[in-house]
Design a protein around this motif. Sequence first.
Motif, PDB file in Angstrom:
ATOM      1  N   ILE A 135      -6.442   4.955   0.705  1.00 14.23           N
ATOM      2  CA  ILE A 135      -5.272   4.238   1.201  1.00 14.23           C
ATOM      3  C   ILE A 135      -4.852   4.816   2.553  1.00 14.23           C
ATOM      4  O   ILE A 135      -4.563   4.078   3.493  1.00 14.23           O
ATOM      5  CB  ILE A 135      -4.101   4.299   0.198  1.00 14.23           C
ATOM      6  N   GLY A 136      -4.835   6.129   2.652  1.00 17.96           N
ATOM      7  CA  GLY A 136      -4.472   6.776   3.911  1.00 17.96           C
ATOM      8  C   GLY A 136      -5.418   6.399   5.034  1.00 17.96           C
ATOM      9  O   GLY A 136      -4.988   6.151   6.165  1.00 17.96           O
ATOM     10  N   ASP A 137      -6.699   6.318   4.737  1.00 17.53           N
ATOM     11  CA  ASP A 137      -7.683   5.925   5.744  1.00 17.53           C
ATOM     12  C   ASP A 137      -7.463   4.485   6.188  1.00 17.53           C
ATOM     13  O   ASP A 137      -7.654   4.155   7.360  1.00 17.53           O
ATOM     14  CB  ASP A 137      -9.107   6.084   5.222  1.00 17.53           C
ATOM     15  N   LYS A 138      -7.080   3.631   5.265  1.00 18.56           N
ATOM     16  CA  LYS A 138      -6.842   2.225   5.612  1.00 18.56           C
ATOM     17  C   LYS A 138      -5.606   2.084   6.488  1.00 18.56           C
ATOM     18  O   LYS A 138      -5.553   1.243   7.374  1.00 18.56           O
ATOM     19  CB  LYS A 138      -6.674   1.362   4.352  1.00 18.56           C
ATOM     20  N   ARG A 139      -4.605   2.916   6.230  1.00 16.11           N
ATOM     21  CA  ARG A 139      -3.361   2.845   7.008  1.00 16.11           C
ATOM     22  C   ARG A 139      -3.524   3.510   8.353  1.00 16.11           C
ATOM     23  O   ARG A 139      -2.980   3.053   9.341  1.00 16.11           O
ATOM     24  CB  ARG A 139      -2.230   3.503   6.230  1.00 16.11           C
ATOM     25  N   LEU A 190       0.829  -1.211   0.000  1.00 13.52           N
ATOM     26  CA  LEU A 190       0.000   0.000   0.000  1.00 13.52           C
ATOM     27  C   LEU A 190       0.860   1.257   0.000  1.00 13.52           C
ATOM     28  O   LEU A 190       0.536   2.229  -0.674  1.00 13.52           O
ATOM     29  CB  LEU A 190      -0.934   0.008   1.212  1.00 13.52           C
ATOM     30  N   GLN A 191       1.954   1.216   0.724  1.00 13.17           N
ATOM     31  CA  GLN A 191       2.849   2.367   0.749  1.00 13.17           C
ATOM     32  C   GLN A 191       3.464   2.600  -0.633  1.00 13.17           C
ATOM     33  O   GLN A 191       3.552   3.736  -1.097  1.00 13.17           O
ATOM     34  CB  GLN A 191       3.948   2.163   1.789  1.00 13.17           C
ATOM     35  N   THR A 192       3.857   1.521  -1.296  1.00 21.24           N
ATOM     36  CA  THR A 192       4.416   1.624  -2.648  1.00 21.24           C
ATOM     37  C   THR A 192       3.384   2.204  -3.614  1.00 21.24           C
ATOM     38  O   THR A 192       3.693   3.104  -4.399  1.00 21.24           O
ATOM     39  CB  THR A 192       4.882   0.239  -3.139  1.00 21.24           C
ATOM     40  N   ILE A 193       2.167   1.703  -3.546  1.00 15.60           N
ATOM     41  CA  ILE A 193       1.099   2.208  -4.411  1.00 15.60           C
ATOM     42  C   ILE A 193       0.820   3.668  -4.112  1.00 15.60           C
ATOM     43  O   ILE A 193       0.654   4.478  -5.030  1.00 15.60           O
ATOM     44  CB  ILE A 193      -0.180   1.359  -4.259  1.00 15.60           C
ATOM     45  N   SER A 194       0.807   4.018  -2.851  1.00 13.86           N
ATOM     46  CA  SER A 194       0.568   5.410  -2.460  1.00 13.86           C
ATOM     47  C   SER A 194       1.624   6.340  -3.054  1.00 13.86           C
ATOM     48  O   SER A 194       1.310   7.423  -3.561  1.00 13.86           O
ATOM     49  CB  SER A 194       0.546   5.523  -0.939  1.00 13.86           C
ATOM     50  N   LEU A 195       2.879   5.922  -3.025  1.00 16.64           N
ATOM     51  CA  LEU A 195       3.956   6.729  -3.607  1.00 16.64           C
ATOM     52  C   LEU A 195       3.810   6.836  -5.122  1.00 16.64           C
ATOM     53  O   LEU A 195       4.054   7.895  -5.712  1.00 16.64           O
ATOM     54  CB  LEU A 195       5.315   6.135  -3.242  1.00 16.64           C
ATOM     55  N   GLN A 196       3.399   5.745  -5.760  1.00 19.66           N
ATOM     56  CA  GLN A 196       3.193   5.772  -7.208  1.00 19.66           C
ATOM     57  C   GLN A 196       2.036   6.694  -7.580  1.00 19.66           C
ATOM     58  O   GLN A 196       2.114   7.436  -8.563  1.00 19.66           O
ATOM     59  CB  GLN A 196       2.938   4.359  -7.730  1.00 19.66           C
ATOM     60  N   VAL A 197       0.966   6.652  -6.796  1.00 21.40           N
ATOM     61  CA  VAL A 197      -0.189   7.523  -7.035  1.00 21.40           C
ATOM     62  C   VAL A 197       0.228   8.982  -6.884  1.00 21.40           C
ATOM     63  O   VAL A 197      -0.120   9.833  -7.705  1.00 21.40           O
ATOM     64  CB  VAL A 197      -1.352   7.165  -6.082  1.00 21.40           C
ATOM     65  N   LYS A 198       1.003   9.272  -5.853  1.00 21.90           N
ATOM     66  CA  LYS A 198       1.473  10.647  -5.629  1.00 21.90           C
ATOM     67  C   LYS A 198       2.317  11.132  -6.809  1.00 21.90           C
ATOM     68  O   LYS A 198       2.138  12.254  -7.289  1.00 21.90           O
ATOM     69  CB  LYS A 198       2.281  10.708  -4.333  1.00 21.90           C
ATOM     70  N   ALA A 199       3.204  10.280  -7.291  1.00 24.23           N
ATOM     71  CA  ALA A 199       4.053  10.645  -8.422  1.00 24.23           C
ATOM     72  C   ALA A 199       3.221  10.865  -9.684  1.00 24.23           C
ATOM     73  O   ALA A 199       3.457  11.821 -10.434  1.00 24.23           O
ATOM     74  CB  ALA A 199       5.106   9.562  -8.667  1.00 24.23           C
ATOM     75  N   LEU A 200       2.243  10.000  -9.923  1.00 27.55           N
ATOM     76  CA  LEU A 200       1.392  10.148 -11.103  1.00 27.55           C
ATOM     77  C   LEU A 200       0.566  11.425 -11.030  1.00 27.55           C
ATOM     78  O   LEU A 200       0.419  12.138 -12.027  1.00 27.55           O
ATOM     79  CB  LEU A 200       0.490   8.929 -11.252  1.00 27.55           C
ATOM     80  N   ARG A 201       0.034  11.737  -9.851  1.00 28.97           N
ATOM     81  CA  ARG A 201      -0.730  12.975  -9.691  1.00 28.97           C
ATOM     82  C   ARG A 201       0.154  14.191  -9.967  1.00 28.97           C
ATOM     83  O   ARG A 201      -0.271  15.157 -10.601  1.00 28.97           O
ATOM     84  CB  ARG A 201      -1.324  13.060  -8.289  1.00 28.97           C
ATOM     85  N   GLN A 232      -9.690  11.264  -9.205  1.00 28.31           N
ATOM     86  CA  GLN A 232      -9.882   9.868  -8.802  1.00 28.31           C
ATOM     87  C   GLN A 232      -8.655   9.339  -8.055  1.00 28.31           C
ATOM     88  O   GLN A 232      -8.785   8.608  -7.075  1.00 28.31           O
ATOM     89  CB  GLN A 232     -10.176   9.000 -10.024  1.00 28.31           C
ATOM     90  N   LEU A 233      -7.466   9.722  -8.509  1.00 25.32           N
ATOM     91  CA  LEU A 233      -6.255   9.301  -7.822  1.00 25.32           C
ATOM     92  C   LEU A 233      -6.168   9.910  -6.428  1.00 25.32           C
ATOM     93  O   LEU A 233      -5.704   9.269  -5.488  1.00 25.32           O
ATOM     94  CB  LEU A 233      -5.020   9.674  -8.644  1.00 25.32           C
ATOM     95  N   GLU A 234      -6.637  11.148  -6.288  1.00 25.89           N
ATOM     96  CA  GLU A 234      -6.654  11.780  -4.968  1.00 25.89           C
ATOM     97  C   GLU A 234      -7.594  11.022  -4.032  1.00 25.89           C
ATOM     98  O   GLU A 234      -7.248  10.752  -2.877  1.00 25.89           O
ATOM     99  CB  GLU A 234      -7.081  13.240  -5.074  1.00 25.89           C
ATOM    100  N   ASP A 235      -8.772  10.666  -4.524  1.00 24.96           N
ATOM    101  CA  ASP A 235      -9.707   9.871  -3.722  1.00 24.96           C
ATOM    102  C   ASP A 235      -9.079   8.535  -3.333  1.00 24.96           C
ATOM    103  O   ASP A 235      -9.212   8.076  -2.195  1.00 24.96           O
ATOM    104  CB  ASP A 235     -11.017   9.623  -4.478  1.00 24.96           C
ATOM    105  N   TYR A 236      -8.399   7.907  -4.271  1.00 18.17           N
ATOM    106  CA  TYR A 236      -7.750   6.631  -4.013  1.00 18.17           C
ATOM    107  C   TYR A 236      -6.672   6.787  -2.947  1.00 18.17           C
ATOM    108  O   TYR A 236      -6.570   5.974  -2.025  1.00 18.17           O
ATOM    109  CB  TYR A 236      -7.169   6.077  -5.312  1.00 18.17           C
ATOM    110  N   ALA A 237      -5.868   7.844  -3.067  1.00 24.02           N
ATOM    111  CA  ALA A 237      -4.813   8.102  -2.078  1.00 24.02           C
ATOM    112  C   ALA A 237      -5.416   8.329  -0.697  1.00 24.02           C
ATOM    113  O   ALA A 237      -4.880   7.847   0.311  1.00 24.02           O
ATOM    114  CB  ALA A 237      -3.971   9.299  -2.508  1.00 24.02           C
ATOM    115  N   ASN A 238      -6.530   9.045  -0.649  1.00 29.14           N
ATOM    116  CA  ASN A 238      -7.197   9.269   0.636  1.00 29.14           C
ATOM    117  C   ASN A 238      -7.713   7.962   1.219  1.00 29.14           C
ATOM    118  O   ASN A 238      -7.632   7.738   2.426  1.00 29.14           O
ATOM    119  CB  ASN A 238      -8.339  10.269   0.483  1.00 29.14           C
TER     120      ASN A 238
END
Length: 62
Positions: free
Chosen positions: A51-55, A5-16, A43-49
């Motif tokens: 992920i953050g809520d899950k963590r 999840l942390q890896t995906i979160s970093l990838q989402v941040k980079a893509l945004r 949509q990526l921002e919602d996804y990142a949020n």
Amino acid sequence: MDQQLQTISLQVKALRQQLSELMQNSYSADAEIITASSTLAAQLEDYANTIGDKREPAMRTF
């Protein structure tokens, strides 16, 4: 799983960030590309949020 999840979160941040730069620096992009990029960024921002809520679960009221 947390590492994934942390890896995906970093990838989402980079893509945004890349989408933001594309929309700011691209003068030749047509309206459809800009609209699609904006929608994807939201949509990526919602996804990142999510992920953050899950963590780090937030306190929620019902």
